[in-house]
Design a protein around this motif. Structure first.
Motif, PDB file in Angstrom:
ATOM      1  N   ILE A  17       0.706  -1.294   0.066  1.00  0.00           N
ATOM      2  CA  ILE A  17       0.262  -0.244  -0.014  1.00  0.00           C
ATOM      3  C   ILE A  17       0.872   1.011   0.106  1.00  0.00           C
ATOM      4  O   ILE A  17       1.233   2.569  -0.885  1.00  0.00           O
ATOM      5  N   LEU A  18       2.160   1.368   1.070  1.00  0.00           N
ATOM      6  CA  LEU A  18       2.655   2.529   0.957  1.00  0.00           C
ATOM      7  C   LEU A  18       3.760   3.050  -0.605  1.00  0.00           C
ATOM      8  O   LEU A  18       3.557   3.650  -0.689  1.00  0.00           O
ATOM      9  N   GLY A  19       4.283   1.463  -1.024  1.00  0.00           N
ATOM     10  CA  GLY A  19       4.710   1.191  -2.584  1.00  0.00           C
ATOM     11  C   GLY A  19       4.292   2.283  -3.517  1.00  0.00           C
ATOM     12  O   GLY A  19       4.260   3.251  -3.841  1.00  0.00           O
ATOM     13  N   SER A  20       2.373   1.793  -3.325  1.00  0.00           N
ATOM     14  CA  SER A  20       1.812   2.236  -4.759  1.00  0.00           C
ATOM     15  C   SER A  20       0.905   3.916  -4.316  1.00  0.00           C
ATOM     16  O   SER A  20       0.711   4.491  -5.223  1.00  0.00           O
ATOM     17  N   ILE A  21       0.892   3.949  -2.947  1.00  0.00           N
ATOM     18  CA  ILE A  21       0.709   5.492  -2.878  1.00  0.00           C
ATOM     19  C   ILE A  21       2.022   6.383  -3.309  1.00  0.00           C
ATOM     20  O   ILE A  21       1.689   7.285  -3.896  1.00  0.00           O
ATOM     21  N   MET A  22       3.177   5.668  -2.790  1.00  0.00           N
ATOM     22  CA  MET A  22       4.371   6.748  -3.689  1.00  0.00           C
ATOM     23  C   MET A  22       4.975   7.348  -4.577  1.00  0.00           C
ATOM     24  O   MET A  22       5.691   7.420  -5.616  1.00  0.00           O
ATOM     25  N   ILE A  23       3.873   6.263  -5.578  1.00  0.00           N
ATOM     26  CA  ILE A  23       4.104   5.759  -7.021  1.00  0.00           C
ATOM     27  C   ILE A  23       4.152   7.167  -8.101  1.00  0.00           C
ATOM     28  O   ILE A  23       5.405   7.758  -8.256  1.00  0.00           O
ATOM     29  N   PHE A  47      10.291  -7.495   5.945  1.00  0.00           N
ATOM     30  CA  PHE A  47       9.215  -8.130   4.146  1.00  0.00           C
ATOM     31  C   PHE A  47       7.747  -6.681   3.721  1.00  0.00           C
ATOM     32  O   PHE A  47       8.153  -6.293   2.342  1.00  0.00           O
ATOM     33  N   THR A  48       8.020  -6.028   4.693  1.00  0.00           N
ATOM     34  CA  THR A  48       7.703  -4.454   4.906  1.00  0.00           C
ATOM     35  C   THR A  48       8.510  -4.001   3.262  1.00  0.00           C
ATOM     36  O   THR A  48       8.041  -2.658   2.365  1.00  0.00           O
ATOM     37  N   ILE A  49       9.408  -3.768   3.917  1.00  0.00           N
ATOM     38  CA  ILE A  49      10.832  -2.914   2.625  1.00  0.00           C
ATOM     39  C   ILE A  49      10.562  -3.882   0.802  1.00  0.00           C
ATOM     40  O   ILE A  49      11.034  -3.371   0.134  1.00  0.00           O
ATOM     41  N   LEU A  50      10.865  -5.295   1.668  1.00  0.00           N
ATOM     42  CA  LEU A  50      10.956  -6.606  -0.013  1.00  0.00           C
ATOM     43  C   LEU A  50       9.277  -5.610  -0.729  1.00  0.00           C
ATOM     44  O   LEU A  50       9.375  -5.426  -1.814  1.00  0.00           O
ATOM     45  N   THR A  51       8.025  -5.606  -0.302  1.00  0.00           N
ATOM     46  CA  THR A  51       6.592  -5.294  -0.987  1.00  0.00           C
ATOM     47  C   THR A  51       6.197  -4.154  -1.053  1.00  0.00           C
ATOM     48  O   THR A  51       5.835  -3.678  -2.383  1.00  0.00           O
ATOM     49  N   PHE A  52       7.523  -3.273  -0.504  1.00  0.00           N
ATOM     50  CA  PHE A  52       6.994  -1.391  -0.935  1.00  0.00           C
ATOM     51  C   PHE A  52       8.165  -1.197  -1.775  1.00  0.00           C
ATOM     52  O   PHE A  52       7.885  -0.416  -2.478  1.00  0.00           O
ATOM     53  N   THR A  53       9.299  -1.733  -2.026  1.00  0.00           N
ATOM     54  CA  THR A  53       9.844  -1.223  -3.220  1.00  0.00           C
ATOM     55  C   THR A  53       9.490  -2.000  -3.994  1.00  0.00           C
ATOM     56  O   THR A  53       9.903  -1.889  -5.649  1.00  0.00           O
ATOM     57  N   SER A  54       9.002  -3.367  -4.100  1.00  0.00           N
ATOM     58  CA  SER A  54       8.836  -4.283  -5.446  1.00  0.00           C
ATOM     59  C   SER A  54       7.153  -3.640  -5.780  1.00  0.00           C
ATOM     60  O   SER A  54       7.287  -3.216  -6.902  1.00  0.00           O
ATOM     61  N   SER A  55       6.437  -3.129  -4.891  1.00  0.00           N
ATOM     62  CA  SER A  55       4.947  -2.517  -5.397  1.00  0.00           C
ATOM     63  C   SER A  55       5.116  -1.305  -6.294  1.00  0.00           C
ATOM     64  O   SER A  55       4.911  -0.723  -7.320  1.00  0.00           O
ATOM     65  N   LEU A  56       6.639  -0.826  -6.024  1.00  0.00           N
ATOM     66  CA  LEU A  56       7.066   0.569  -6.334  1.00  0.00           C
ATOM     67  C   LEU A  56       7.750   0.320  -7.391  1.00  0.00           C
ATOM     68  O   LEU A  56       7.033   1.045  -8.703  1.00  0.00           O
ATOM     69  N   ILE A  57       8.848  -0.693  -7.937  1.00  0.00           N
ATOM     70  CA  ILE A  57       9.237  -0.538  -9.141  1.00  0.00           C
ATOM     71  C   ILE A  57       8.480  -1.219  -9.987  1.00  0.00           C
ATOM     72  O   ILE A  57       8.161  -0.580 -11.472  1.00  0.00           O
ATOM     73  N   VAL A  58       6.624  -1.610  -9.610  1.00  0.00           N
ATOM     74  CA  VAL A  58       5.934  -3.245 -10.761  1.00  0.00           C
ATOM     75  C   VAL A  58       5.220  -1.812 -11.018  1.00  0.00           C
ATOM     76  O   VAL A  58       4.522  -1.573 -12.416  1.00  0.00           O
ATOM     77  N   GLY A  59       4.945  -0.888 -10.401  1.00  0.00           N
ATOM     78  CA  GLY A  59       3.668  -0.011 -10.668  1.00  0.00           C
ATOM     79  C   GLY A  59       4.280   0.727 -11.230  1.00  0.00           C
ATOM     80  O   GLY A  59       3.468   1.286 -12.131  1.00  0.00           O
ATOM     81  N   ILE A  60       5.971   0.875 -11.338  1.00  0.00           N
ATOM     82  CA  ILE A  60       6.665   2.783 -12.544  1.00  0.00           C
ATOM     83  C   ILE A  60       6.439   1.670 -13.331  1.00  0.00           C
ATOM     84  O   ILE A  60       6.036   2.425 -14.553  1.00  0.00           O
ATOM     85  N   PHE A  61       7.128   0.246 -13.331  1.00  0.00           N
ATOM     86  CA  PHE A  61       6.871  -0.174 -14.668  1.00  0.00           C
ATOM     87  C   PHE A  61       5.653  -0.584 -15.373  1.00  0.00           C
ATOM     88  O   PHE A  61       5.581   0.045 -16.808  1.00  0.00           O
ATOM     89  N   ASN A  62       4.213  -0.703 -14.558  1.00  0.00           N
ATOM     90  CA  ASN A  62       3.215  -1.102 -15.621  1.00  0.00           C
ATOM     91  C   ASN A  62       2.993   0.748 -16.068  1.00  0.00           C
ATOM     92  O   ASN A  62       1.724   0.469 -16.776  1.00  0.00           O
ATOM     93  N   ILE A  63       3.487   1.637 -15.159  1.00  0.00           N
ATOM     94  CA  ILE A  63       2.561   2.941 -15.892  1.00  0.00           C
ATOM     95  C   ILE A  63       3.505   3.535 -16.902  1.00  0.00           C
ATOM     96  O   ILE A  63       3.043   3.726 -17.754  1.00  0.00           O
ATOM     97  N   THR A  64       4.651   2.631 -17.062  1.00  0.00           N
ATOM     98  CA  THR A  64       5.918   3.347 -18.482  1.00  0.00           C
ATOM     99  C   THR A  64       5.269   2.369 -19.166  1.00  0.00           C
ATOM    100  O   THR A  64       4.980   2.326 -21.068  1.00  0.00           O
ATOM    101  N   PHE A  65       4.458   1.180 -19.151  1.00  0.00           N
ATOM    102  CA  PHE A  65       4.442   0.663 -19.923  1.00  0.00           C
ATOM    103  C   PHE A  65       2.974   0.953 -20.617  1.00  0.00           C
ATOM    104  O   PHE A  65       3.301   0.566 -22.321  1.00  0.00           O
ATOM    105  N   VAL A  66       2.371   1.062 -20.145  1.00  0.00           N
ATOM    106  CA  VAL A  66       0.892   1.500 -20.560  1.00  0.00           C
ATOM    107  C   VAL A  66       0.638   2.749 -20.987  1.00  0.00           C
ATOM    108  O   VAL A  66       0.485   2.674 -22.026  1.00  0.00           O
ATOM    109  N   THR A  67       1.634   3.468 -20.675  1.00  0.00           N
ATOM    110  CA  THR A  67       1.384   4.539 -21.790  1.00  0.00           C
ATOM    111  C   THR A  67       2.471   4.837 -22.571  1.00  0.00           C
ATOM    112  O   THR A  67       1.962   6.224 -23.500  1.00  0.00           O
TER     113      THR A  67
END
Length: 426
Positions: free
Chosen positions: A276-282, A330-350
């Protein structure tokens, strides 16, 4: 710039996007209930860890062998109709399974069959959903829209996972199945009401082509975009080195921390909070850092977080500190992975031409998923030779090494100007 003034409040003013968001939240909540409920049901009926493993594999298999081909088919159809139909189909399939369960005929083979059918339907739903999003939200709102979608999806998953055990204890597995069925139909109805003003361009042209031509065009498009190829390769390797974290959570808790299922719950909650935190920071991170900078900085942090996970059981005997240490990792793990995946997805879609979006989504998801069973087998082979803690530390080091190699090779991860010019969202 106007984009810097965009807020979540402004994005939520888009009524059709709100409908899509509500549908996604409902769907994710139902999926979370199902993930817990069905896992428990499989073991309750079969009393076999082997069946659990088989059904887990069948949850992945269609994404590997079917999804590469579904994108080309979805590209020839109206995405909204595909999403609605697949929601309803999954609902009807679950109704059929529920009736079989009530009659007492459910067994391992039947559950395996239904799992394969539902996951096959999802192989059509995912590329359609990815291609549909840019058509219900303004282009300048996509970053915030995808971030909000990811954030609330993670929150819905957290709530659903937390409530699943309570519902099972209080009302039984039947209630879980009924709620899951209802969520599919409700989500489908909401998608049906969305008014998509942005018409699907080139649909008639694609329909006039043969399926093989559509499939080849999608593959050739991905091959022609080095950015996409590089992102796929990195996603595959990151997915591969992180597989042991998911596969070995129970041995990690028992062997490294000398604790029980309570720590698994802590890890699950911490992971959801990190997502959740990673997604908010995207949106904020995407404005300040490029895709490559995000990958290197947060990827290194991810690798360090994974590398030290096993040490929580060594540094102290105080249970509370063990909980806090594991939860932080695990918070660090999911925070960083959701951030990386989220920005990758945005770059991909746009930056992917909309007429190739469903096909490109299918290829990327299939490639990233295909490595999971291979990595799982390697983990099983290595587990009898290497201790759990050592293996997870090696995975963390593997992430860091991968990123060092990435810096040395310096692959193209940013879309070129001409690639951006191809985008026609509006």
């Amino acid at each position: 710039m106007a984009e810097n003034k965009i807020s979540y409040k402004e994005v939520l003013k888009e009524s059709e996007y709100r409908k899509l968001l509500i549908s996604t939240i409902i769907n994710r909540f139902g999926d979370a209930l199902d993930a817990v409920g069905f896992t428990w049901l499989v073991y309750q009926i079969t009393h076999s860890g082997t069946w659990s493993a088989i059904i887990f594999a069948l949850n992945i298999l269609p994404n590997v062998i079917i999804q590469p081909f579904t994108g080309a088919l979805v590209e020839r159809l109206e995405k909204k109709k595909v999403i609605v139909i697949t929601h309803f189909l999954r609902g009807f399939v679950l109704v059929a399974f529920f009736l079989i369960y009530l009659m007492g005929y459910a067994n391992g083979w039947i559950m395996a069959g239904f799992t394969f059918v539902i996951t096959t339907i999802e192989a059509f739903n995912m590329p359609a959903g990815n291609a549909f999003l840019p058509r219900v939200i303004k282009k300048e709102h996509i970053t915030h829209g995808m971030s909000l979608n990811s954030t609330l999806s993670s929150a819905a998953t957290l709530v659903g996972t937390g409530l699943a055990g309570v519902i099972i204890a209080a009302a039984g597995l039947k209630t879980i199945m009924i709620i899951d069925i209802i969520t599919f139909f409700v989500a489908g109805v909401i998608i049906f009401t969305i008014k998509c003003e942005q018409m699907e361009e080139n649909l008639e042209v694609i329909k006039s082509e043969s399926y093989i031509t559509t499939l080849k065009e999608g593959v050739n498009y991905i091959r022609s975009k080095q950015v996409l190829v590089n992102c796929i390769v990195i996603a595959v390797f990151l997915n591969m080195v992180l597989v042991p974290i998911n596969a070995l959570q129970a041995p990690l808790v028992s062997e490294c921390y000398n604790l029980g299922s309570e720590l698994l719950s802590v890890i699950g909650i911490a992971g959801s909070i990190g997502s959740i935190l990673g997604s908010i920071m995207i949106p904020a991170i995407s404005k300040k850092l490029s895709m490559k900078q995000t990958l290197i900085i947060f990827g290194m942090l991810m690798g360090l977080g994974v590398m030290v996970i096993p040490f929580g059981g060594m540094i102290t005997d105080i249970v509370l500190i063990k909980y806090l240490f594991a939860g932080l990792c695990f918070t660090i793990l999911t925070f960083t992975s959701s951030l990386i995946v989220g920005i990758f997805n945005i770059t991909f879609v746009t930056n992917v031409d909309p007429k190739y979006l469903a096909r490109a989504t299918s290829v990327i998801v299939s490639a990233a998923t295909a490595v999971m069973p291979i990595a799982s087998m390697l983990v099983g082979w290595a587990k009898v030779r290497i201790e759990t803690g050592t293996m997870i530390t090696i995975c963390g080091i593997g992430v860091i090494v991968l990123l060092v190699i990435t810096m040395m090779i310096n692959p193209e991860l940013e879309p070129k100007k001409e690639m951006t010019n191809e985008v026609k969202v509006a």
